[in-house]
Scaffold this active site. Sequence first.
Site, PDB file in Angstrom:
ATOM      1  N   ALA A  10      10.903   5.216  -9.567  1.00 45.10           N
ATOM      2  CA  ALA A  10      11.865   6.106  -8.932  1.00 45.10           C
ATOM      3  C   ALA A  10      11.780   5.832  -7.423  1.00 45.10           C
ATOM      4  CB  ALA A  10      11.516   7.563  -9.241  1.00 45.10           C
ATOM      5  N   MET A  11      12.580   6.540  -6.649  1.00 46.93           N
ATOM      6  CA  MET A  11      12.540   6.366  -5.189  1.00 46.93           C
ATOM      7  C   MET A  11      11.207   6.859  -4.618  1.00 46.93           C
ATOM      8  SD  MET A  11      16.375   7.296  -3.903  1.00 46.93           S
ATOM      9  CE  MET A  11      15.899   7.088  -2.205  1.00 46.93           C
ATOM     10  N   GLY A  14       7.116   3.246  -3.030  1.00 47.95           N
ATOM     11  CA  GLY A  14       6.552   2.166  -2.236  1.00 47.95           C
ATOM     12  C   GLY A  14       6.937   0.772  -2.702  1.00 47.95           C
ATOM     13  N   SER A  16       9.405  -1.282  -1.641  1.00 49.49           N
ATOM     14  CA  SER A  16       9.615  -2.192  -0.503  1.00 49.49           C
ATOM     15  C   SER A  16       8.311  -2.447   0.239  1.00 49.49           C
ATOM     16  CB  SER A  16      10.668  -1.630   0.447  1.00 49.49           C
ATOM     17  OG  SER A  16      11.918  -1.570  -0.201  1.00 49.49           O
ATOM     18  N   GLU A  88      15.687  -4.299  -4.133  1.00 49.45           N
ATOM     19  CA  GLU A  88      16.873  -3.626  -4.686  1.00 49.45           C
ATOM     20  C   GLU A  88      17.384  -4.369  -5.925  1.00 49.45           C
ATOM     21  OE1 GLU A  88      17.465  -0.749  -3.613  1.00 49.45           O
ATOM     22  OE2 GLU A  88      16.717  -0.721  -1.554  1.00 49.45           O
TER      23      GLU A  88
END
Length: 192
Positions: A10-11, A14, A16, A88
């Site tokens: 999920a967002m 970490g 990235s 992404e």
Amino acid sequence: MAQLYFYYSAMNAGKSTSLLQSAYNYRERGMHSIIYTAALDDRYGVGKVTSRIGLQADAKLYAKGDNLFQSINNDCKSRKLDCVFIDEAQFLTKEQVKQLIDVVDELKVPVLAYGLRTDFMGETFEGSHYLLAWADKLSELKTVCHCGRKASFVVRLDENGQAVKNGNQVQIGGNDTYESLCRKHFKALVWD
């Protein structure tokens, strides 16, 4: 042996940050890697992968219709390529996931893809769907819901902080637009 890896979550888990740390590790050892990110997400600048904790690196852009195998193969012709990173990755198409498989199998270059598993309605993105099905290695990066449980879902919020239950699958946004939730709290807001 090269493999296709998919790191999903999920967002705010970490993804990235992990990508940037891994890319740094390759660079620190004198190895050559390439980072790609989705052209449609330019919140932090065009051609940039940026983590919420402030890490950043330049990246090549990809969009629907781009041939990633061809692009990566061209890079391999100019110098040895040790790894490809995809940020992404949920925005990849089915065909692009196949192209990344060809990078692994034919060019023998490892590919590490990072992305969301599901959208704000709990449905998989196209890229995530095929990465979950075809990647050699799957790894879930974890984050937490406000209740302390593991957050596996993302809810989209409107301007009043209310859960959005329909709309376009893709709407670029950050913490002002999305919140990571456990299944129980996601269900209560979106499915009920």
